[in-house]
Design a protein around this motif. Structure first.
Motif, PDB file in Angstrom:
ATOM      1  N   PRO A 126       0.830  -1.218   0.000  1.00  0.00           N
ATOM      2  CA  PRO A 126       0.000   0.000   0.000  1.00  0.00           C
ATOM      3  C   PRO A 126       0.859   1.260   0.000  1.00  0.00           C
ATOM      4  O   PRO A 126       1.685   1.441   0.901  1.00  0.00           O
ATOM      5  CB  PRO A 126      -0.837  -0.131   1.277  1.00  0.00           C
ATOM      6  N   TYR A 127       0.677   2.090  -1.011  1.00  0.00           N
ATOM      7  CA  TYR A 127       1.434   3.332  -1.156  1.00  0.00           C
ATOM      8  C   TYR A 127       0.484   4.476  -1.487  1.00  0.00           C
ATOM      9  O   TYR A 127       0.438   5.481  -0.801  1.00  0.00           O
ATOM     10  CB  TYR A 127       2.491   3.173  -2.244  1.00  0.00           C
ATOM     11  N   LEU A 128      -0.324   4.290  -2.537  1.00  0.00           N
ATOM     12  CA  LEU A 128      -1.368   5.258  -2.857  1.00  0.00           C
ATOM     13  C   LEU A 128      -2.359   5.363  -1.701  1.00  0.00           C
ATOM     14  O   LEU A 128      -2.820   6.454  -1.359  1.00  0.00           O
ATOM     15  CB  LEU A 128      -2.091   4.835  -4.140  1.00  0.00           C
ATOM     16  N   ASP A 129      -2.686   4.225  -1.107  1.00  0.00           N
ATOM     17  CA  ASP A 129      -3.601   4.179   0.031  1.00  0.00           C
ATOM     18  C   ASP A 129      -2.833   4.477   1.301  1.00  0.00           C
ATOM     19  O   ASP A 129      -2.187   3.616   1.893  1.00  0.00           O
ATOM     20  CB  ASP A 129      -4.246   2.797   0.116  1.00  0.00           C
ATOM     21  N   LYS A 130      -2.921   5.724   1.750  1.00  0.00           N
ATOM     22  CA  LYS A 130      -2.170   6.142   2.930  1.00  0.00           C
ATOM     23  C   LYS A 130      -2.731   5.566   4.229  1.00  0.00           C
ATOM     24  O   LYS A 130      -2.057   5.585   5.255  1.00  0.00           O
ATOM     25  CB  LYS A 130      -2.133   7.677   3.009  1.00  0.00           C
ATOM     26  N   THR A 131      -3.962   5.040   4.213  1.00  0.00           N
ATOM     27  CA  THR A 131      -4.478   4.375   5.415  1.00  0.00           C
ATOM     28  C   THR A 131      -3.850   3.002   5.582  1.00  0.00           C
ATOM     29  O   THR A 131      -3.896   2.429   6.673  1.00  0.00           O
ATOM     30  CB  THR A 131      -6.006   4.195   5.363  1.00  0.00           C
ATOM     31  N   LEU A 132      -3.350   2.428   4.497  1.00  0.00           N
ATOM     32  CA  LEU A 132      -2.697   1.114   4.457  1.00  0.00           C
ATOM     33  C   LEU A 132      -3.677  -0.053   4.546  1.00  0.00           C
ATOM     34  O   LEU A 132      -3.250  -1.210   4.443  1.00  0.00           O
ATOM     35  CB  LEU A 132      -1.656   0.970   5.578  1.00  0.00           C
ATOM     36  N   ILE A 133      -4.972   0.205   4.705  1.00  0.00           N
ATOM     37  CA  ILE A 133      -5.875  -0.894   5.088  1.00  0.00           C
ATOM     38  C   ILE A 133      -7.033  -1.128   4.118  1.00  0.00           C
ATOM     39  O   ILE A 133      -7.853  -2.012   4.357  1.00  0.00           O
ATOM     40  CB  ILE A 133      -6.448  -0.670   6.501  1.00  0.00           C
ATOM     41  N   ARG A 134      -7.142  -0.363   3.047  1.00  0.00           N
ATOM     42  CA  ARG A 134      -8.324  -0.488   2.193  1.00  0.00           C
ATOM     43  C   ARG A 134      -8.510  -1.907   1.666  1.00  0.00           C
ATOM     44  O   ARG A 134      -9.598  -2.481   1.758  1.00  0.00           O
ATOM     45  CB  ARG A 134      -8.264   0.509   1.031  1.00  0.00           C
ATOM     46  N   ASN A 135      -7.487  -2.497   1.049  1.00  0.00           N
ATOM     47  CA  ASN A 135      -7.637  -3.852   0.513  1.00  0.00           C
ATOM     48  C   ASN A 135      -7.915  -4.861   1.621  1.00  0.00           C
ATOM     49  O   ASN A 135      -8.776  -5.741   1.469  1.00  0.00           O
ATOM     50  CB  ASN A 135      -6.378  -4.260  -0.265  1.00  0.00           C
ATOM     51  N   TYR A 136      -7.185  -4.762   2.715  1.00  0.00           N
ATOM     52  CA  TYR A 136      -7.405  -5.683   3.837  1.00  0.00           C
ATOM     53  C   TYR A 136      -8.849  -5.596   4.319  1.00  0.00           C
ATOM     54  O   TYR A 136      -9.535  -6.612   4.493  1.00  0.00           O
ATOM     55  CB  TYR A 136      -6.451  -5.331   4.978  1.00  0.00           C
ATOM     56  N   MET A 137      -9.319  -4.403   4.526  1.00  0.00           N
ATOM     57  CA  MET A 137     -10.654  -4.189   5.084  1.00  0.00           C
ATOM     58  C   MET A 137     -11.745  -4.726   4.170  1.00  0.00           C
ATOM     59  O   MET A 137     -12.622  -5.490   4.603  1.00  0.00           O
ATOM     60  CB  MET A 137     -10.854  -2.694   5.334  1.00  0.00           C
ATOM     61  N   ILE A 185      -6.184  -0.649  12.859  1.00  0.00           N
ATOM     62  CA  ILE A 185      -5.069   0.265  13.129  1.00  0.00           C
ATOM     63  C   ILE A 185      -4.408  -0.077  14.459  1.00  0.00           C
ATOM     64  O   ILE A 185      -3.172  -0.096  14.575  1.00  0.00           O
ATOM     65  CB  ILE A 185      -5.576   1.720  13.115  1.00  0.00           C
ATOM     66  N   ALA A 186      -5.233  -0.373  15.477  1.00  0.00           N
ATOM     67  CA  ALA A 186      -4.685  -0.737  16.783  1.00  0.00           C
ATOM     68  C   ALA A 186      -3.859  -2.016  16.682  1.00  0.00           C
ATOM     69  O   ALA A 186      -2.808  -2.149  17.319  1.00  0.00           O
ATOM     70  CB  ALA A 186      -5.811  -0.904  17.797  1.00  0.00           C
ATOM     71  N   PHE A 187      -4.329  -2.965  15.891  1.00  0.00           N
ATOM     72  CA  PHE A 187      -3.593  -4.220  15.718  1.00  0.00           C
ATOM     73  C   PHE A 187      -2.249  -3.979  15.049  1.00  0.00           C
ATOM     74  O   PHE A 187      -1.225  -4.545  15.458  1.00  0.00           O
ATOM     75  CB  PHE A 187      -4.424  -5.196  14.890  1.00  0.00           C
ATOM     76  N   LEU A 188      -2.226  -3.142  14.028  1.00  0.00           N
ATOM     77  CA  LEU A 188      -0.969  -2.881  13.315  1.00  0.00           C
ATOM     78  C   LEU A 188       0.037  -2.171  14.208  1.00  0.00           C
ATOM     79  O   LEU A 188       1.246  -2.416  14.118  1.00  0.00           O
ATOM     80  CB  LEU A 188      -1.243  -2.056  12.055  1.00  0.00           C
ATOM     81  N   GLY A 189      -0.437  -1.300  15.056  1.00  0.00           N
ATOM     82  CA  GLY A 189       0.408  -0.664  16.056  1.00  0.00           C
ATOM     83  C   GLY A 189       1.682  -0.063  15.485  1.00  0.00           C
ATOM     84  O   GLY A 189       1.641   0.725  14.527  1.00  0.00           O
ATOM     85  N   PRO A 190       2.853  -0.422  16.041  1.00  0.00           N
ATOM     86  CA  PRO A 190       4.115   0.197  15.626  1.00  0.00           C
ATOM     87  C   PRO A 190       4.515  -0.102  14.190  1.00  0.00           C
ATOM     88  O   PRO A 190       5.403   0.563  13.652  1.00  0.00           O
ATOM     89  CB  PRO A 190       5.130  -0.382  16.612  1.00  0.00           C
ATOM     90  N   ALA A 191       3.888  -1.088  13.555  1.00  0.00           N
ATOM     91  CA  ALA A 191       4.208  -1.392  12.154  1.00  0.00           C
ATOM     92  C   ALA A 191       3.864  -0.211  11.251  1.00  0.00           C
ATOM     93  O   ALA A 191       4.486  -0.025  10.201  1.00  0.00           O
ATOM     94  CB  ALA A 191       3.462  -2.642  11.697  1.00  0.00           C
ATOM     95  N   ILE A 192       2.880   0.598  11.648  1.00  0.00           N
ATOM     96  CA  ILE A 192       2.515   1.778  10.862  1.00  0.00           C
ATOM     97  C   ILE A 192       3.655   2.788  10.876  1.00  0.00           C
ATOM     98  O   ILE A 192       4.069   3.304   9.825  1.00  0.00           O
ATOM     99  CB  ILE A 192       1.212   2.407  11.400  1.00  0.00           C
ATOM    100  N   GLY A 203      -4.748  12.013   9.163  1.00  0.00           N
ATOM    101  CA  GLY A 203      -5.579  12.702   8.177  1.00  0.00           C
ATOM    102  C   GLY A 203      -6.137  11.759   7.133  1.00  0.00           C
ATOM    103  O   GLY A 203      -7.284  11.902   6.694  1.00  0.00           O
ATOM    104  N   ALA A 204      -5.333  10.776   6.723  1.00  0.00           N
ATOM    105  CA  ALA A 204      -5.792   9.799   5.731  1.00  0.00           C
ATOM    106  C   ALA A 204      -6.946   8.972   6.283  1.00  0.00           C
ATOM    107  O   ALA A 204      -7.947   8.724   5.593  1.00  0.00           O
ATOM    108  CB  ALA A 204      -4.635   8.894   5.322  1.00  0.00           C
ATOM    109  N   VAL A 205      -6.829   8.536   7.528  1.00  0.00           N
ATOM    110  CA  VAL A 205      -7.891   7.742   8.155  1.00  0.00           C
ATOM    111  C   VAL A 205      -9.157   8.579   8.320  1.00  0.00           C
ATOM    112  O   VAL A 205     -10.272   8.108   8.035  1.00  0.00           O
ATOM    113  CB  VAL A 205      -7.411   7.197   9.512  1.00  0.00           C
ATOM    114  N   ALA A 206      -8.998   9.823   8.743  1.00  0.00           N
ATOM    115  CA  ALA A 206     -10.163  10.707   8.928  1.00  0.00           C
ATOM    116  C   ALA A 206     -10.880  10.932   7.604  1.00  0.00           C
ATOM    117  O   ALA A 206     -12.117  10.969   7.559  1.00  0.00           O
ATOM    118  CB  ALA A 206      -9.717  12.037   9.528  1.00  0.00           C
ATOM    119  N   GLN A 207     -10.120  11.081   6.518  1.00  0.00           N
ATOM    120  CA  GLN A 207     -10.732  11.267   5.194  1.00  0.00           C
ATOM    121  C   GLN A 207     -11.594  10.078   4.825  1.00  0.00           C
ATOM    122  O   GLN A 207     -12.729  10.230   4.345  1.00  0.00           O
ATOM    123  CB  GLN A 207      -9.639  11.462   4.138  1.00  0.00           C
ATOM    124  N   MET A 208     -11.072   8.864   5.010  1.00  0.00           N
ATOM    125  CA  MET A 208     -11.832   7.676   4.633  1.00  0.00           C
ATOM    126  C   MET A 208     -13.079   7.525   5.488  1.00  0.00           C
ATOM    127  O   MET A 208     -14.164   7.207   4.977  1.00  0.00           O
ATOM    128  CB  MET A 208     -10.963   6.426   4.731  1.00  0.00           C
TER     129      MET A 208
END
Length: 490
Positions: free
Chosen positions: A164-175, A413-420, A450-455
C-alpha cells in the motif's frame, strides 16, 4: 460399557466443537480476520535497532538482482516496464517467511517457510510507485510449482505481495477483502506482513491470495483437463482492454460491440489452456451474454436467474457502490463459473475506493454500477432492483453499519500498532506535497491520521446519501423505461 464409550465419544466431539467455535457463528463458518483472530503475543525485549514484529516477516533475497516489471519513462515521455537481463519478465529469488505463533518475529529467525520463488513487479499505475507490489510463484529447485501454506492461508503456489502506497491508510484492501468475504461466497484471503528485500526494510505489505483455482476447498472450485479439452468452471477478468499475453474470449459483448475489448481467461492458465478450451469457454460465456441481452433476459427459465447466483451480483453491486469503486465492472473485475454451473463475481483491487483515485475526484452522490456490462440489463428487472434495495437495508444492520465500519478501521489500526510508524519511517516522505499522487492536490492527506479521517468521513457521507437515495434505483426498472426490452413487448 457401551454407555461409557458413547460418553467418551461425546466428550471428544464437545472438545472438538469448542476448539472450532471461534471459526463459527450461528452454524456458519466465519472468515479469519487477522486483526481479530491472530494469537496474542507477549512483547519481547531486543537490542535497539533490531526489528521485532508481531506480524509475519517476509525476507526476499534476489542476490542483488533488480526485480523486473518496474514502470519507467523514456526521454520522450513514453513509458515501459523493465525486464531482466535475459529479457524475461521475472527472476528467481529466495524467500523466507518467519511467522511464529506465540513469539515476536525477528530478522534472521529460523523461518517457518523457506522456498525458491519467481518474482516480478505487478500492477498497472502502481508499477510506477516508489513502493512496489509483487507477484510471487513458489517453486521447487527444478522450477515446478511448490504449493505451501502461507501465514495460515490455504496452500497454493501463487501469491500477491501488495504494497500500500497510494492508500495512505494502508488498510483499504485488507478491510474490504475481509468484509467482502463475510458477505459473498469468496473474496481473497489476506494477511498483513512486513517485508525485507535484500537486507533492506521495505515496510508494511499485504500477502494476498491470487484469484484462481485451488485444491481441498481452497480458492475457487474450478477444474480442467487439458488432455481431454474439458473444463468444469472457469475464471475470467475484465481488464479494460489492457495488453495481455494470455488467452482471451471472443465473447458476444465484444463482437456485438457492447464491450470494446475481449475478456481475459485467467483459469485455465497458460499450462492448461488449449484452442479447443478457449473456443468452449467463449461459446459458453457468449451463450450467457446472449441470454442477458435478449428479450427474455428476465425470463425465469431462460433468463439471467437461471445462469447467475443473483446474490453474488447484488452483493458485488452494493459493496462497490458503498465504496464508490468505479473500476468495478470494467477493470480489475473477476467473474467465474464454478462447478455449480452459475456465474459469480469476486472483489478485487479496492486500493482506490472511498475517493482515492489518482485523477478522478469521486463524490458521495450518484450510482454508476448500473451502467456496467451485464448490470445494464440486470437493473431493468424490478426483481433484481428490489433485491439490491432489500439487501442494502439488511447489510446496513451489520457490515454496512457506520459503527461497524469505524470500529473495523480503529481495531485494524490498533492491531498494526508500531508497524505503521515503521512503514512511514521509509515512506513517510510521500505525505509531502511534491510527492502528491491525487489531483487536485487538496485531496492528498498530510498525515496518517488525516488519511484515516478522510476515509471515515467519506464513508459516513456516502452511507447518509445511500440511505436517502437507494430507492431511486427503481427508476431503472420502471415499466415505461424497460418496455422495449421485455419479451412481451409489442
Amino acid at each position: 460399557m457401551k454407555y461409557k464409550l458413547w460418553g467418551a465419544l461425546l466428550c471428544v466431539c464437545a472438545i472438538a466443537l469448542s476448539l472450532a467455535a471461534p471459526l463459527f457463528e450461528n452454524g456458519v463458518e466465519t472468515r479469519y480476520h487477522q486483526h481479530r483472530d491472530a494469537p496474542a503475543k507477549a512483547e519481547d525485549t531486543v537490542a535497539a535497532g533490531t526489528l521485532s514484529t508481531h506480524l509475519p516477516l517476509v525476507e526476499i533475497d534476489t542476490g542483488g538482482v533488480e526485480i523486473p516489471g518496474k514502470g519507467a519513462y523514456r526521454e520522450d515521455g513514453s513509458s515501459y516496464y523493465t525486464v531482466a537481463a535475459d529479457g524475461s519478465d521475472a527472476i528467481t529469488a529466495h524467500m523466507d517467511v518467519i511467522d511464529h505463533d506465540t513469539t515476536y518475529n525477528h530478522a534472521g529467525d529460523e523461518p517457518t517457510l523457506s522456498t525458491e520463488i519467481t518474482i516480478h513487479v505487478r500492477g498497472n499505475s502502481s508499477r510506477f510507485f516508489d513502493k512496489s507490489g509483487y507477484a510471487i510463484r513458489l517453486i521447487n529447485a527444478d522450477g515446478t510449482n511448490n504449493p505451501q501454506v502461507m501465514m495460515g492461508m490455504d496452500a497454493h503456489h501463487e501469491w500477491i505481495l501488495h504494497g500500500p502506497y497510494l492508500d495512505k491508510t494502508l488498510i483499504r484492501n485488507y478491510m474490504w477483502y475481509n468484509i467482502g468475504g463475510e458477505i459473498m461466497d469468496y473474496s481473497p484471503n489476506v494477511r498483513f506482513c512486513e517485508v525485507i528485500l535484500n537486507g533492506e526494510y521495505q515496510g508494511l505489505y499485504l500477502m494476498v491470495e491470487r484469484i484462481t483455482a485451488g485444491t481441498n476447498g481452497a480458492r475457487l472450485n474450478l477444474t480442467v483437463n487439458a488432455k481431454r479439452n474439458t473444463f468444469s468452471g472457469y475464471l475470467l477478468q475484465l481488464n479494460g482492454g489492457r495488453p495481455t499475453d494470455g488467452a482471451q474470449t471472443n465473447q458476444f459483448t465484444y463482437y456485438s460491440k457492447r464491450l470494446p475489448f475481449q475478456i481475459d481467461i485467467v483459469y485455465p492458465g497458460a499450462s492448461n489452456i488449449t484452442p479447443e478450451i478457449v473456443e468452449g469457454i467463449s461459446k459458453d460465456f457468449s451463450d450467457f451474454e446472449k441470454a442477458m441481452y435478449s428479450y427474455d433476459y428476465d425470463n425465469e427459465k431462460y433468463g439471467y436467474a437461471a445462469m447467475i447466483e443473483t446474490e453474488s451480483f447484488v452483493d458485488y453491486f452494493l459493496i462497490n457502490e458503498l465504496t464508490c469503486n468505479y473500476d468495478a465492472g470494467w477493470m480489475s473485475t473477476y467473474i467465474y463459473k464454478d462447478v455449480n454451473g452459475k456465474f459469480k463475481l469476486c472483489l478485487w483491487d479496492m486500493n482506490s475506493v472511498c475517493n482515492n483515485y489518482q485523477d478522478d475526484m469521486v463524490t458521495v452522490e450518484g450510482f454508476q454500477t448500473q451502467y456496467c456490462p451485464w448490470y445494464v440489463m440486470l437493473i431493468k428487472d424490478e426483481d433484481f432492483t428490489d433485491a439490491i434495495i432489500n439487501r442494502y437495508w439488511e447489510l446496513r444492520k451489520t457490515f454496512f453499519s457506520e459503527d461497524y465500519l469505524n470500529q473495523y478501521i480503529d481495531d485494524t489500526i490498533a492491531f498494526l500498532g508500531p508497524a505503521i510508524d515503521r512503514n512511514f519511517s521509509v515512506w513517510g516522505y510521500s505525505f509531502e506535497q511534491e510527492y502528491d499522487l491525487l489531483t487536485p492536490t487538496e485531496r492528498n492527506p498530510r498525515s496518517y491520521e488525516g488519511a484515516v479521517a478522510q476515509m471515515k468521513s467519506f464513508l459516513t457521507d456516502r452511507i447518509t446519501w445511500m440511505d436517502e437515495n437507494i430507492d431511486t434505483l427503481r427508476q431503472y426498472s420502471a415499466e415505461s423505461k424497460v418496455k422495449k426490452f421485455n419479451e412481451n413487448a409489442n
